[in-house]
Design a protein around this motif. Structure first.
Motif, PDB file in Angstrom:
ATOM      1  N   ARG A  38       0.866  -1.191   0.000  1.00  0.00           N
ATOM      2  CA  ARG A  38       0.000   0.000   0.000  1.00  0.00           C
ATOM      3  C   ARG A  38       0.893   1.228   0.000  1.00  0.00           C
ATOM      4  O   ARG A  38       2.082   1.139   0.234  1.00  0.00           O
ATOM      5  CB  ARG A  38      -0.890   0.033   1.250  1.00  0.00           C
ATOM      6  N   GLY A  39       0.274   2.370  -0.233  1.00  0.00           N
ATOM      7  CA  GLY A  39       1.045   3.616  -0.244  1.00  0.00           C
ATOM      8  C   GLY A  39       1.727   3.810  -1.582  1.00  0.00           C
ATOM      9  O   GLY A  39       1.307   3.252  -2.603  1.00  0.00           O
ATOM     10  N   PRO A  40       2.799   4.591  -1.589  1.00  0.00           N
ATOM     11  CA  PRO A  40       3.512   4.838  -2.845  1.00  0.00           C
ATOM     12  C   PRO A  40       4.012   3.527  -3.462  1.00  0.00           C
ATOM     13  O   PRO A  40       4.425   2.623  -2.736  1.00  0.00           O
ATOM     14  CB  PRO A  40       4.691   5.722  -2.431  1.00  0.00           C
ATOM     15  N   VAL A  41       3.959   3.459  -4.775  1.00  0.00           N
ATOM     16  CA  VAL A  41       4.433   2.247  -5.448  1.00  0.00           C
ATOM     17  C   VAL A  41       5.934   2.098  -5.268  1.00  0.00           C
ATOM     18  O   VAL A  41       6.654   3.077  -5.087  1.00  0.00           O
ATOM     19  CB  VAL A  41       4.072   2.238  -6.952  1.00  0.00           C
ATOM     20  N   TRP A  42       6.412   0.868  -5.338  1.00  0.00           N
ATOM     21  CA  TRP A  42       7.837   0.612  -5.154  1.00  0.00           C
ATOM     22  C   TRP A  42       8.609   0.593  -6.463  1.00  0.00           C
ATOM     23  O   TRP A  42       9.821   0.637  -6.463  1.00  0.00           O
ATOM     24  CB  TRP A  42       8.068  -0.685  -4.371  1.00  0.00           C
ATOM     25  N   TRP A  43       7.918   0.555  -7.601  1.00  0.00           N
ATOM     26  CA  TRP A  43       8.635   0.577  -8.865  1.00  0.00           C
ATOM     27  C   TRP A  43       8.927   2.014  -9.254  1.00  0.00           C
ATOM     28  O   TRP A  43       8.263   2.942  -8.808  1.00  0.00           O
ATOM     29  CB  TRP A  43       7.888  -0.173  -9.962  1.00  0.00           C
ATOM     30  N   GLN A  44       9.942   2.184 -10.098  1.00  0.00           N
ATOM     31  CA  GLN A  44      10.463   3.524 -10.395  1.00  0.00           C
ATOM     32  C   GLN A  44      10.189   4.015 -11.812  1.00  0.00           C
ATOM     33  O   GLN A  44      10.653   5.086 -12.178  1.00  0.00           O
ATOM     34  CB  GLN A  44      11.984   3.538 -10.162  1.00  0.00           C
ATOM     35  N   GLY A  53       7.338   4.941 -13.206  1.00  0.00           N
ATOM     36  CA  GLY A  53       6.194   5.834 -13.361  1.00  0.00           C
ATOM     37  C   GLY A  53       4.907   5.144 -13.779  1.00  0.00           C
ATOM     38  O   GLY A  53       3.901   5.813 -14.033  1.00  0.00           O
ATOM     39  N   ALA A  54       4.911   3.815 -13.856  1.00  0.00           N
ATOM     40  CA  ALA A  54       3.711   3.078 -14.275  1.00  0.00           C
ATOM     41  C   ALA A  54       2.589   3.252 -13.252  1.00  0.00           C
ATOM     42  O   ALA A  54       2.822   3.360 -12.048  1.00  0.00           O
ATOM     43  CB  ALA A  54       4.029   1.597 -14.454  1.00  0.00           C
ATOM     44  N   THR A  55       1.373   3.287 -13.751  1.00  0.00           N
ATOM     45  CA  THR A  55       0.177   3.437 -12.931  1.00  0.00           C
ATOM     46  C   THR A  55       0.020   2.251 -11.989  1.00  0.00           C
ATOM     47  O   THR A  55       0.387   1.132 -12.318  1.00  0.00           O
ATOM     48  CB  THR A  55      -1.055   3.520 -13.861  1.00  0.00           C
ATOM     49  N   ASP A  56      -0.556   2.510 -10.825  1.00  0.00           N
ATOM     50  CA  ASP A  56      -0.870   1.452  -9.869  1.00  0.00           C
ATOM     51  C   ASP A  56      -2.279   0.956 -10.164  1.00  0.00           C
ATOM     52  O   ASP A  56      -3.249   1.718 -10.126  1.00  0.00           O
ATOM     53  CB  ASP A  56      -0.790   1.999  -8.444  1.00  0.00           C
ATOM     54  N   TYR A  57      -2.395  -0.343 -10.443  1.00  0.00           N
ATOM     55  CA  TYR A  57      -3.694  -0.938 -10.761  1.00  0.00           C
ATOM     56  C   TYR A  57      -4.230  -1.804  -9.619  1.00  0.00           C
ATOM     57  O   TYR A  57      -5.088  -2.654  -9.839  1.00  0.00           O
ATOM     58  CB  TYR A  57      -3.602  -1.762 -12.049  1.00  0.00           C
ATOM     59  N   THR A  58      -3.758  -1.576  -8.407  1.00  0.00           N
ATOM     60  CA  THR A  58      -4.255  -2.334  -7.266  1.00  0.00           C
ATOM     61  C   THR A  58      -5.765  -2.184  -7.161  1.00  0.00           C
ATOM     62  O   THR A  58      -6.302  -1.077  -7.280  1.00  0.00           O
ATOM     63  CB  THR A  58      -3.596  -1.850  -5.960  1.00  0.00           C
ATOM     64  N   ARG A  59      -6.439  -3.294  -6.945  1.00  0.00           N
ATOM     65  CA  ARG A  59      -7.887  -3.432  -6.807  1.00  0.00           C
ATOM     66  C   ARG A  59      -8.641  -3.410  -8.129  1.00  0.00           C
ATOM     67  O   ARG A  59      -9.826  -3.671  -8.165  1.00  0.00           O
ATOM     68  CB  ARG A  59      -8.495  -2.403  -5.859  1.00  0.00           C
ATOM     69  N   TYR A  60      -7.974  -3.110  -9.219  1.00  0.00           N
ATOM     70  CA  TYR A  60      -8.642  -3.133 -10.519  1.00  0.00           C
ATOM     71  C   TYR A  60      -8.875  -4.570 -10.937  1.00  0.00           C
ATOM     72  O   TYR A  60      -8.082  -5.463 -10.634  1.00  0.00           O
ATOM     73  CB  TYR A  60      -7.761  -2.485 -11.598  1.00  0.00           C
ATOM     74  N   LYS A  61      -9.948  -4.790 -11.699  1.00  0.00           N
ATOM     75  CA  LYS A  61     -10.130  -6.090 -12.324  1.00  0.00           C
ATOM     76  C   LYS A  61      -9.038  -6.224 -13.382  1.00  0.00           C
ATOM     77  O   LYS A  61      -8.832  -5.309 -14.183  1.00  0.00           O
ATOM     78  CB  LYS A  61     -11.507  -6.202 -12.963  1.00  0.00           C
ATOM     79  N   ALA A  62      -8.360  -7.344 -13.371  1.00  0.00           N
ATOM     80  CA  ALA A  62      -7.265  -7.559 -14.323  1.00  0.00           C
ATOM     81  C   ALA A  62      -7.734  -7.347 -15.759  1.00  0.00           C
ATOM     82  O   ALA A  62      -7.010  -6.799 -16.594  1.00  0.00           O
ATOM     83  CB  ALA A  62      -6.675  -8.949 -14.150  1.00  0.00           C
ATOM     84  N   ALA A  63      -8.960  -7.741 -16.036  1.00  0.00           N
ATOM     85  CA  ALA A  63      -9.506  -7.616 -17.390  1.00  0.00           C
ATOM     86  C   ALA A  63      -9.675  -6.166 -17.839  1.00  0.00           C
ATOM     87  O   ALA A  63      -9.834  -5.908 -19.031  1.00  0.00           O
ATOM     88  CB  ALA A  63     -10.844  -8.339 -17.477  1.00  0.00           C
TER      89      ALA A  63
END
Length: 112
Positions: A77-83, A85-95
């Motif tokens: 949770r919180g800021p993403v750990w990747w660098q 700049g990709a969007t965070d899709y947490t909780r999105y339906k994968a589809a």
């Protein structure tokens, strides 16, 4: 892969649970730190369950705050750990994400 192993996106950023993406732990965390926070997370989750059984809303709120703190420390949770700049899709339906084609292919091969 057995059915208890969560499906993980090819980039290692998410697991898929019931069709939704959930952010993985930051792979850059040193193992002792990761273990510490996983232990804290499990302890906090047990405290949530205990507070719910006791019908103690104050204890439940405190335990849920501890769960949140552990998940943030793990990078889930919180800021993403990747660098990149990709969007965070947490909780999105994968589809409904850029992972849709990959997910559809995995579902076809897994027979889910």
């Amino acid at each position: 892969m057995n059915s208890s192993t969560p499906l993980t996106t090819p980039d290692g950023r998410y697991i898929v649970v019931r069709g939704r993406l959930w952010r993985c732990t930051n792979p850059e965390l040193p193992e002792p730190q990761r273990q510490h926070w996983v232990q804290q997370l499990m302890r906090a989750r047990r405290a949530v369950a205990q507070a719910k059984r006791a019908r103690d809303p104050q204890a439940e709120r405190e335990a849920r705050d501890e769960v949140d703190a552990a998940k943030r420390a793990l990078g889930e949770r919180g800021p993403v750990w990747w660098q990149d700049g990709a969007t965070d899709y947490t909780r999105y339906k994968a589809a409904n994400t850029p992972y849709a084609e990959w997910y559809a292919t995995t579902q076809a091969t897994r027979g889910d």
